[in-house]
Design a protein around this motif. Sequence first.
Motif, PDB file in Angstrom:
ATOM      1  N   ILE A 107       0.850  -1.388  -0.030  1.00 34.59           N
ATOM      2  CA  ILE A 107       0.065  -0.062   0.095  1.00 34.59           C
ATOM      3  C   ILE A 107       0.906   1.316   0.082  1.00 34.59           C
ATOM      4  CG2 ILE A 107      -0.279   0.120   2.385  1.00 34.59           C
ATOM      5  CD1 ILE A 107      -2.910   0.634  -0.354  1.00 34.59           C
ATOM      6  N   TRP A 108       2.234   1.223   0.302  1.00 33.57           N
ATOM      7  CA  TRP A 108       2.845   2.289   0.473  1.00 33.57           C
ATOM      8  C   TRP A 108       3.634   2.261  -1.183  1.00 33.57           C
ATOM      9  CZ3 TRP A 108       6.253   0.226   4.879  1.00 33.57           C
ATOM     10  CH2 TRP A 108       5.476  -0.015   5.964  1.00 33.57           C
ATOM     11  N   ALA A 109       3.477   1.684  -2.015  1.00 32.44           N
ATOM     12  CA  ALA A 109       4.274   1.540  -3.122  1.00 32.44           C
ATOM     13  C   ALA A 109       4.123   3.086  -4.057  1.00 32.44           C
ATOM     14  CB  ALA A 109       3.734   0.514  -3.998  1.00 32.44           C
ATOM     15  N   GLY A 110       2.890   3.351  -4.203  1.00 29.80           N
ATOM     16  CA  GLY A 110       2.576   4.674  -4.897  1.00 29.80           C
ATOM     17  C   GLY A 110       3.082   6.144  -4.342  1.00 29.80           C
ATOM     18  N   GLU A 111       2.942   5.740  -2.854  1.00 27.06           N
ATOM     19  CA  GLU A 111       3.621   7.046  -2.195  1.00 27.06           C
ATOM     20  C   GLU A 111       5.138   7.163  -2.274  1.00 27.06           C
ATOM     21  OE1 GLU A 111       3.617   8.286   2.786  1.00 27.06           O
ATOM     22  OE2 GLU A 111       2.128   6.670   1.748  1.00 27.06           O
ATOM     23  N   PHE A 112       5.482   6.119  -2.304  1.00 27.82           N
ATOM     24  CA  PHE A 112       7.267   5.934  -2.311  1.00 27.82           C
ATOM     25  C   PHE A 112       7.644   6.317  -3.626  1.00 27.82           C
ATOM     26  CE2 PHE A 112       9.054   3.447   1.499  1.00 27.82           C
ATOM     27  CZ  PHE A 112       8.063   4.033   2.230  1.00 27.82           C
ATOM     28  N   ALA A 113       6.628   5.794  -4.711  1.00 30.60           N
ATOM     29  CA  ALA A 113       7.297   5.908  -5.982  1.00 30.60           C
ATOM     30  C   ALA A 113       7.112   7.477  -6.486  1.00 30.60           C
ATOM     31  CB  ALA A 113       6.494   5.129  -7.146  1.00 30.60           C
ATOM     32  N   GLU A 114       5.923   8.075  -5.775  1.00 35.34           N
ATOM     33  CA  GLU A 114       5.833   9.393  -6.230  1.00 35.34           C
ATOM     34  C   GLU A 114       7.021  10.406  -5.598  1.00 35.34           C
ATOM     35  OE1 GLU A 114       1.777  10.107  -4.734  1.00 35.34           O
ATOM     36  OE2 GLU A 114       1.023   9.945  -6.829  1.00 35.34           O
ATOM     37  N   ALA A 115       7.237   9.811  -4.490  1.00 35.12           N
ATOM     38  CA  ALA A 115       8.404  10.710  -3.589  1.00 35.12           C
ATOM     39  C   ALA A 115       9.878  10.374  -4.287  1.00 35.12           C
ATOM     40  CB  ALA A 115       8.568  10.355  -2.132  1.00 35.12           C
ATOM     41  N   GLY A 116      10.031   9.412  -5.163  1.00 36.62           N
ATOM     42  CA  GLY A 116      11.373   9.079  -5.509  1.00 36.62           C
ATOM     43  C   GLY A 116      12.009   8.208  -5.011  1.00 36.62           C
ATOM     44  N   TYR A 117      11.339   7.351  -3.831  1.00 35.03           N
ATOM     45  CA  TYR A 117      12.217   6.792  -2.770  1.00 35.03           C
ATOM     46  C   TYR A 117      12.416   5.396  -3.532  1.00 35.03           C
ATOM     47  CZ  TYR A 117      10.710  10.024   0.926  1.00 35.03           C
ATOM     48  OH  TYR A 117      10.291  11.151   1.442  1.00 35.03           O
ATOM     49  N   ILE A 118      11.437   4.790  -4.416  1.00 34.93           N
ATOM     50  CA  ILE A 118      11.758   3.650  -5.276  1.00 34.93           C
ATOM     51  C   ILE A 118      11.672   4.123  -6.630  1.00 34.93           C
ATOM     52  CG2 ILE A 118      11.039   1.968  -3.346  1.00 34.93           C
ATOM     53  CD1 ILE A 118       8.164   1.929  -4.549  1.00 34.93           C
ATOM     54  N   LYS A 119      12.074   3.262  -7.552  1.00 31.71           N
ATOM     55  CA  LYS A 119      12.249   3.683  -8.943  1.00 31.71           C
ATOM     56  C   LYS A 119      11.821   2.495  -9.755  1.00 31.71           C
ATOM     57  CE  LYS A 119      14.971   7.619  -8.871  1.00 31.71           C
ATOM     58  NZ  LYS A 119      16.020   8.233  -8.735  1.00 31.71           N
ATOM     59  N   PRO A 120      11.307   2.537 -10.887  1.00 30.86           N
ATOM     60  CA  PRO A 120      11.029   1.497 -11.708  1.00 30.86           C
ATOM     61  C   PRO A 120      12.187   0.403 -11.774  1.00 30.86           C
ATOM     62  CG  PRO A 120      10.173   3.399 -12.927  1.00 30.86           C
ATOM     63  CD  PRO A 120      11.174   3.869 -11.694  1.00 30.86           C
ATOM     64  N   LEU A 121      12.194  -0.991 -11.727  1.00 26.85           N
ATOM     65  CA  LEU A 121      13.196  -1.928 -11.819  1.00 26.85           C
ATOM     66  C   LEU A 121      13.807  -1.571 -12.957  1.00 26.85           C
ATOM     67  CD1 LEU A 121      11.122  -4.971 -10.158  1.00 26.85           C
ATOM     68  CD2 LEU A 121      13.007  -3.326  -9.203  1.00 26.85           C
ATOM     69  N   SER A 122      13.198  -1.475 -14.112  1.00 28.66           N
ATOM     70  CA  SER A 122      13.684  -1.418 -15.460  1.00 28.66           C
ATOM     71  C   SER A 122      14.782  -0.208 -15.562  1.00 28.66           C
ATOM     72  CB  SER A 122      12.619  -1.182 -16.683  1.00 28.66           C
ATOM     73  OG  SER A 122      11.927  -0.340 -16.273  1.00 28.66           O
ATOM     74  N   ASP A 123      14.418   0.955 -14.758  1.00 26.97           N
ATOM     75  CA  ASP A 123      15.348   2.151 -14.597  1.00 26.97           C
ATOM     76  C   ASP A 123      16.576   1.662 -14.032  1.00 26.97           C
ATOM     77  OD1 ASP A 123      13.333   3.522 -15.699  1.00 26.97           O
ATOM     78  OD2 ASP A 123      13.095   4.639 -14.384  1.00 26.97           O
ATOM     79  N   LEU A 124      16.513   0.607 -12.953  1.00 30.85           N
ATOM     80  CA  LEU A 124      17.672   0.442 -12.101  1.00 30.85           C
ATOM     81  C   LEU A 124      18.542  -0.622 -12.680  1.00 30.85           C
ATOM     82  CD1 LEU A 124      16.091   0.348  -8.623  1.00 30.85           C
ATOM     83  CD2 LEU A 124      17.323   2.450  -9.505  1.00 30.85           C
ATOM     84  N   VAL A 125      17.909  -1.676 -13.293  1.00 31.73           N
ATOM     85  CA  VAL A 125      18.713  -2.669 -13.882  1.00 31.73           C
ATOM     86  C   VAL A 125      18.489  -2.832 -15.225  1.00 31.73           C
ATOM     87  CG1 VAL A 125      19.034  -3.881 -11.522  1.00 31.73           C
ATOM     88  CG2 VAL A 125      16.923  -4.530 -12.954  1.00 31.73           C
ATOM     89  N   GLY A 126      17.936  -2.094 -16.121  1.00 30.85           N
ATOM     90  CA  GLY A 126      17.503  -2.143 -17.526  1.00 30.85           C
ATOM     91  C   GLY A 126      16.529  -3.429 -17.869  1.00 30.85           C
ATOM     92  N   ALA A 127      16.810  -4.187 -18.961  1.00 30.59           N
ATOM     93  CA  ALA A 127      15.936  -5.056 -19.381  1.00 30.59           C
ATOM     94  C   ALA A 127      15.839  -6.404 -18.790  1.00 30.59           C
ATOM     95  CB  ALA A 127      16.111  -5.417 -21.013  1.00 30.59           C
ATOM     96  N   ASN A 128      16.787  -6.481 -17.909  1.00 29.89           N
ATOM     97  CA  ASN A 128      16.810  -7.887 -17.024  1.00 29.89           C
ATOM     98  C   ASN A 128      15.797  -7.970 -15.984  1.00 29.89           C
ATOM     99  OD1 ASN A 128      18.989  -8.657 -18.026  1.00 29.89           O
ATOM    100  ND2 ASN A 128      20.441  -8.113 -16.434  1.00 29.89           N
TER     101      ASN A 128
END
Length: 459
Positions: A107-128
């Motif tokens: 339930i925290w995912a969107g809040e953390f994403a909007e704050a930039g605390y977590i980022k899309p996995l593809s942004d962090l590790v690419g196509a893997n």
Amino acid sequence: MGLRKTVAVLGVAALAAAGCGGSSGGSGDTIELTIAQNAIAGGKNAAAADFVANWVIPKFEAAEKAKGKDVKVKFVPSGVDDEQYKTKLSLDLKSGKGADVIDIDGIWAGEFAEAGYIKPLSDLVGANADKWDGWQQIPESVQGLATFNGKKYALPIGTDGRVLYFNKTLFQKAGLPADWQPKSWQEILDAGAKLKSAGIPTPIQINAGTAMGEATSMQGVLPLLAGAGGEVQKDGKWTGASQPLKDALGLYQKIYGGSGLGDPKLQQEAKGRDKSFAEFAAGKIGILMEGDYFWRGVINPKDGVAKMADRDQTVGYALIPAIEPGKGLRGQDFVSMSGGALRAVNPNSKHPQEAFDLAAFTLSPDALKEETKNGNVRITPRTDVNKEILSGEPLLSFISDKVLPLTAYRPPVAVYPQVSAALQEATAEVVGGKTPDQAAADYQQKLEGLVGGAGNIAS
């Protein structure tokens, strides 16, 4: 509390002191990673802490060594209140600290994403990130838990589902079938009326009011809203005093508004939910809406908080029907709500690829089978694993096979907890005697104040 007890590892991560894994000790080519959960040996979620320390870390280090990588993993334990830990985690992530692999409540995912605390996995590790073979085994509905604005931000750790439980002994007394499966809300009310005629003290228990907190939302108003074809938020707009909400509140009125089908006092007592558990276990409640935690943790004959020695023989379960066939969310005949937890890669990690590999390793078939041994059986995110480990667990198999394909999730946005509290207040008003229309109008007014005005509410 339903959500937070659904998975063995629920909680979140990372003490600032742990820092993000790096080669801090002048250790040459050694890759140092940290993995943190709200779990601690001998305390909160102890089984999860032991599993990571004693199985995950040595097995992962060995697997990486076989690939020619020298990886050392350290577990960062904690064992505090989830909300306290959320605050701590937020501060860590905001300041560029925290462990490499972190657990968060879905339930925290969107809040953390909007704050930039977590980022899309593809942004962090690419196509893997998208190529991970586990995705093929995770139903789309469960992948939705880890998805925000169309991008995957984490790996789902596990999930749950809500059903109707019923007492077969009481049903027999009332002339109702042992394989009961209502196809509409009216059929639930009809069963309640028969139970009442047979002298059952509380025919129906559906959580309401503010004392039960999020349990009212997840095991009450949200499944009913879905059953009436609505959802709390859709396409960025919030649902106000809509017909689906009025229908859901109308069912509360039929149960608690003087019909004798439900006990309004239970909804208003501080420990009402716990009392409802005890009353169901004692054979005083006929039908109760709850999550799989109720089966695993409440009426479990071995170690439940309200043990039922005859649970497996006495307790039946059924899908939650839509108000009428085909009138549920997405045109469904049956509905449910689910929660769950996520495992994310810290954007501050110096080794995001290895951190992702570690997170994925914890959700491999071998790891999940090991983690769910010795009485820790739960619904994992993977259908291949569930087919194997749930074979001796009829209720959990039922939820995995029948409920998860039709379930829905709460919107993962920062304001949701306040919206949820307003929904709980609406159910309390109906239990207290207000009409569904009045309670819905009051909710709409509160909602406008929470979400930035009427423009953000679907007309």
